[in-house]
Design a protein around this motif. Sequence first.
Motif, PDB file in Angstrom:
ATOM      1  N   ILE A 262     -16.228  -4.779  -0.989  1.00 27.87           N
ATOM      2  CA  ILE A 262     -16.776  -4.296  -2.937  1.00 27.87           C
ATOM      3  C   ILE A 262     -17.182  -3.158  -3.342  1.00 27.87           C
ATOM      4  O   ILE A 262     -16.882  -2.735  -4.964  1.00 27.87           O
ATOM      5  CB  ILE A 262     -17.873  -5.731  -3.285  1.00 27.87           C
ATOM      6  N   ASN A 263     -17.971  -2.460  -2.734  1.00 31.78           N
ATOM      7  CA  ASN A 263     -18.336  -1.038  -4.188  1.00 31.78           C
ATOM      8  C   ASN A 263     -16.847  -0.196  -4.216  1.00 31.78           C
ATOM      9  O   ASN A 263     -17.175   0.141  -5.606  1.00 31.78           O
ATOM     10  CB  ASN A 263     -19.322  -0.681  -3.195  1.00 31.78           C
ATOM     11  N   GLU A 264     -16.256  -0.178  -3.346  1.00 32.61           N
ATOM     12  CA  GLU A 264     -14.977   0.500  -3.462  1.00 32.61           C
ATOM     13  C   GLU A 264     -14.051  -0.116  -4.658  1.00 32.61           C
ATOM     14  O   GLU A 264     -13.401   0.666  -5.273  1.00 32.61           O
ATOM     15  CB  GLU A 264     -14.403   0.730  -1.806  1.00 32.61           C
ATOM     16  N   ILE A 265     -14.036  -1.231  -4.722  1.00 29.88           N
ATOM     17  CA  ILE A 265     -13.126  -1.724  -6.178  1.00 29.88           C
ATOM     18  C   ILE A 265     -14.005  -1.568  -7.309  1.00 29.88           C
ATOM     19  O   ILE A 265     -13.964  -1.445  -8.185  1.00 29.88           O
ATOM     20  CB  ILE A 265     -13.439  -3.210  -5.605  1.00 29.88           C
ATOM     21  N   GLU A 266     -15.344  -1.863  -6.704  1.00 27.31           N
ATOM     22  CA  GLU A 266     -16.095  -1.544  -8.531  1.00 27.31           C
ATOM     23  C   GLU A 266     -15.379   0.069  -8.751  1.00 27.31           C
ATOM     24  O   GLU A 266     -15.679  -0.010  -9.764  1.00 27.31           O
ATOM     25  CB  GLU A 266     -17.579  -2.001  -8.272  1.00 27.31           C
ATOM     26  N   PHE A 284     -13.381  -9.874  -7.185  1.00 29.48           N
ATOM     27  CA  PHE A 284     -13.662  -9.038  -6.103  1.00 29.48           C
ATOM     28  C   PHE A 284     -14.221  -9.688  -4.867  1.00 29.48           C
ATOM     29  O   PHE A 284     -13.470  -9.029  -3.931  1.00 29.48           O
ATOM     30  CB  PHE A 284     -15.497  -8.737  -6.824  1.00 29.48           C
ATOM     31  N   ARG A 285     -14.419 -11.383  -4.919  1.00 31.13           N
ATOM     32  CA  ARG A 285     -14.355 -11.687  -3.549  1.00 31.13           C
ATOM     33  C   ARG A 285     -13.256 -11.724  -3.629  1.00 31.13           C
ATOM     34  O   ARG A 285     -12.870 -11.385  -1.585  1.00 31.13           O
ATOM     35  CB  ARG A 285     -14.543 -12.935  -3.456  1.00 31.13           C
ATOM     36  N   VAL A 286     -12.165 -12.566  -3.968  1.00 33.40           N
ATOM     37  CA  VAL A 286     -11.265 -12.702  -3.611  1.00 33.40           C
ATOM     38  C   VAL A 286      -9.657 -10.998  -3.169  1.00 33.40           C
ATOM     39  O   VAL A 286      -9.654 -11.156  -1.660  1.00 33.40           O
ATOM     40  CB  VAL A 286      -9.915 -13.184  -4.760  1.00 33.40           C
ATOM     41  N   LEU A 287     -10.101  -9.765  -3.028  1.00 36.84           N
ATOM     42  CA  LEU A 287      -9.413  -8.716  -3.007  1.00 36.84           C
ATOM     43  C   LEU A 287     -10.259  -8.106  -1.974  1.00 36.84           C
ATOM     44  O   LEU A 287      -9.707  -7.846  -0.982  1.00 36.84           O
ATOM     45  CB  LEU A 287      -9.758  -7.272  -4.633  1.00 36.84           C
ATOM     46  N   SER A 288     -11.694  -8.521  -1.301  1.00 37.89           N
ATOM     47  CA  SER A 288     -12.165  -7.957  -0.448  1.00 37.89           C
ATOM     48  C   SER A 288     -11.882  -8.737   0.560  1.00 37.89           C
ATOM     49  O   SER A 288     -11.893  -8.111   1.711  1.00 37.89           O
ATOM     50  CB  SER A 288     -13.559  -7.967  -0.578  1.00 37.89           C
ATOM     51  N   ASP A 289     -11.548  -9.693   0.627  1.00 35.25           N
ATOM     52  CA  ASP A 289     -10.872 -10.702   1.484  1.00 35.25           C
ATOM     53  C   ASP A 289      -9.833 -10.422   1.769  1.00 35.25           C
ATOM     54  O   ASP A 289      -9.440 -10.062   3.241  1.00 35.25           O
ATOM     55  CB  ASP A 289     -10.997 -12.159   1.113  1.00 35.25           C
ATOM     56  N   ARG A 315       2.862 -14.259  -0.280  1.00 35.34           N
ATOM     57  CA  ARG A 315       2.017 -15.002  -0.882  1.00 35.34           C
ATOM     58  C   ARG A 315       0.108 -14.183  -0.708  1.00 35.34           C
ATOM     59  O   ARG A 315      -0.487 -14.336  -2.546  1.00 35.34           O
ATOM     60  CB  ARG A 315       1.739 -15.992  -0.853  1.00 35.34           C
ATOM     61  N   ILE A 316      -0.649 -14.112  -0.395  1.00 35.56           N
ATOM     62  CA  ILE A 316      -1.992 -13.441  -0.317  1.00 35.56           C
ATOM     63  C   ILE A 316      -1.822 -12.136  -1.168  1.00 35.56           C
ATOM     64  O   ILE A 316      -2.436 -12.252  -1.779  1.00 35.56           O
ATOM     65  CB  ILE A 316      -2.394 -13.288   1.351  1.00 35.56           C
ATOM     66  N   LEU A 317      -1.257 -11.058  -1.263  1.00 33.27           N
ATOM     67  CA  LEU A 317      -1.498 -10.241  -1.576  1.00 33.27           C
ATOM     68  C   LEU A 317      -0.801 -10.116  -3.263  1.00 33.27           C
ATOM     69  O   LEU A 317      -1.249 -10.286  -3.814  1.00 33.27           O
ATOM     70  CB  LEU A 317       0.330  -9.110  -1.115  1.00 33.27           C
ATOM     71  N   ARG A 318       0.536 -11.201  -3.323  1.00 34.42           N
ATOM     72  CA  ARG A 318       0.429 -11.886  -5.071  1.00 34.42           C
ATOM     73  C   ARG A 318      -0.954 -11.918  -5.851  1.00 34.42           C
ATOM     74  O   ARG A 318      -1.259 -12.478  -6.505  1.00 34.42           O
ATOM     75  CB  ARG A 318       2.057 -12.144  -5.049  1.00 34.42           C
ATOM     76  N   ARG A 319      -1.219 -12.763  -4.730  1.00 32.39           N
ATOM     77  CA  ARG A 319      -2.813 -13.810  -5.548  1.00 32.39           C
ATOM     78  C   ARG A 319      -3.609 -12.879  -5.549  1.00 32.39           C
ATOM     79  O   ARG A 319      -4.212 -12.989  -6.763  1.00 32.39           O
ATOM     80  CB  ARG A 319      -2.955 -15.123  -3.801  1.00 32.39           C
ATOM     81  N   ALA A 320      -3.728 -11.696  -4.625  1.00 35.72           N
ATOM     82  CA  ALA A 320      -4.534 -10.436  -5.173  1.00 35.72           C
ATOM     83  C   ALA A 320      -4.025  -9.761  -6.199  1.00 35.72           C
ATOM     84  O   ALA A 320      -4.871  -9.213  -7.221  1.00 35.72           O
ATOM     85  CB  ALA A 320      -4.816  -9.528  -3.923  1.00 35.72           C
ATOM     86  N   VAL A 321      -3.101  -9.437  -6.243  1.00 34.92           N
ATOM     87  CA  VAL A 321      -2.923  -8.823  -7.971  1.00 34.92           C
ATOM     88  C   VAL A 321      -1.957  -9.388  -8.797  1.00 34.92           C
ATOM     89  O   VAL A 321      -3.117  -8.766  -9.202  1.00 34.92           O
ATOM     90  CB  VAL A 321      -1.129  -8.384  -7.590  1.00 34.92           C
ATOM     91  N   ARG A 322      -2.309 -11.251  -8.489  1.00 35.38           N
ATOM     92  CA  ARG A 322      -2.556 -11.629 -10.254  1.00 35.38           C
ATOM     93  C   ARG A 322      -4.166 -11.908 -10.309  1.00 35.38           C
ATOM     94  O   ARG A 322      -4.465 -12.024 -11.787  1.00 35.38           O
ATOM     95  CB  ARG A 322      -2.750 -12.897  -9.374  1.00 35.38           C
ATOM     96  N   TYR A 323      -4.856 -11.732  -9.388  1.00 32.64           N
ATOM     97  CA  TYR A 323      -6.337 -11.504  -9.749  1.00 32.64           C
ATOM     98  C   TYR A 323      -7.539 -10.481 -10.336  1.00 32.64           C
ATOM     99  O   TYR A 323      -7.697  -9.906 -11.370  1.00 32.64           O
ATOM    100  CB  TYR A 323      -7.776 -11.893  -8.459  1.00 32.64           C
ATOM    101  N   TYR A 324      -6.319  -9.232 -10.160  1.00 31.78           N
ATOM    102  CA  TYR A 324      -6.845  -8.040 -10.610  1.00 31.78           C
ATOM    103  C   TYR A 324      -6.650  -8.105 -11.571  1.00 31.78           C
ATOM    104  O   TYR A 324      -7.187  -7.362 -11.708  1.00 31.78           O
ATOM    105  CB  TYR A 324      -7.166  -6.554  -9.744  1.00 31.78           C
TER     106      TYR A 324
END
Length: 433
Positions: A262-266, A284-289, A315-324
């Motif tokens: 999460i710190n890296e994403i921040e 943040f949670r979706v990406l770190s998971d 699908r998992i990767l695309r969900r993460a992309v949509r979130y960021y």
Amino acid sequence: MTSSEIRSIFLDFFKSKGHTIVPSAPIVIKNDPTLLFTNAGMNQFKDYFLGNKNPDHKRVADTQKCLRVSGKHNDLEEVGVDTYHHTMFEMLGNWSFGDYFKKEAIAWSWELLTDVLKLDKDRLYVTVFEGDEKESLSFDREAYDEWKKYIAEERILKGNKKDNFWEMGDTGPCGPCSEIHVDCRTEEERKQVDGKTLVNADHPQVIEIWNLVFMQFNRLKDGSLQNLPEKHVDTGMGFERLVRVLQGKQSNYDTDIFTGTINEIEKIVNKKYDFSDSKQAVAFRVLSDHIRAIGFCIADGQLPSNTGAGYVIRRILRRAVRYYFSYLDYKTPLLFQLIPHIAQQFENVFPELIQQQDFVTKVIKEEEESFLRTLDKGIRRFNDYTGFYIEDPGMGIMTDTHTTNIEEVTKTSTILEEINLNFLLDEIQKIKK
Ligand code: GLY
């Protein structure tokens, strides 16, 4: 205690009880048509339970990379929204192949949690199988009587087939189970509502941490249960949950398993994680998971693709992309930048990622670039066609809606559903009228 220390304590404890420590099997399953991914620690031992193979050791323990995103045991859409579901997670487990059974499994789980890890006994509940008439299965009196040696009877709860009869899938080894639950609520909350009424009730602070399965049956294709040649023990403890309880956190994402990521994403997105239920915090949670699932699946040999296991990764990767894209306002590839951190964090537990770091990073970056292009193109086409501005572009369209025919539009519904865009279909229908 750090998460690494907790993992070591678990493995050392079972070593001291005569178990051989074995490595995690790959998270992707290549040779079992009933499963795409390892969804439980016991998958790699299935043939020992069924009596098809003889194990080298009668007692083993490990930490297993598991993935639950579809089918029997999880739902991708819950991940990141709550504080304790994951795509990939570690499952700590100890196994007996025709060796010890309920007595030892129960005694050791209690010893580890209360004597070694010092969990408060007053916050623990256990469940036992109440039986099931339709399946001619009786109440698990043996487990109940073992638990009675350690815990007050009012803390031993009876559970039904859904919660207390564990099955690997539609077919395969299965048996009654006993779960251990922890009540992590504040003293005040505990005084107001009795913890035992919240067990198995989806309360975010009253959670199952360990499942002790007593393997006795094989579920056949016709639905019937066949006795296994021998009786076995299969236990699974959610590592992320255990760490959260021991580190006294309200959320798995507040443990040292996730805070580094999460710190890296921040740093990358230049925003702060605020622990809330806002879409930004969920992102943040979706990406770190998701980065863990994506990284380890690719390291274990599964590339993103349009079918089967590869499609699940996509699908998992695309969900993460949509979130960021939507909620962190980040429009260029992000996930691949997290791989060096994850690879280093798990260097001594699952070294396969650091060994293939460059390859995995490259695959993820290319997949992100390709999806971001599709997303961008789809949004522009949708906007041109409908004249509607999409408020939430990250949840945007990824297929060609440039059509004058309602039926054709309807064909896109599967994709729209998959990316939570049902509402767009309604909009298109309205415009066409
Ligand atoms: N096999 C035990 C569990 O996954 O809970």
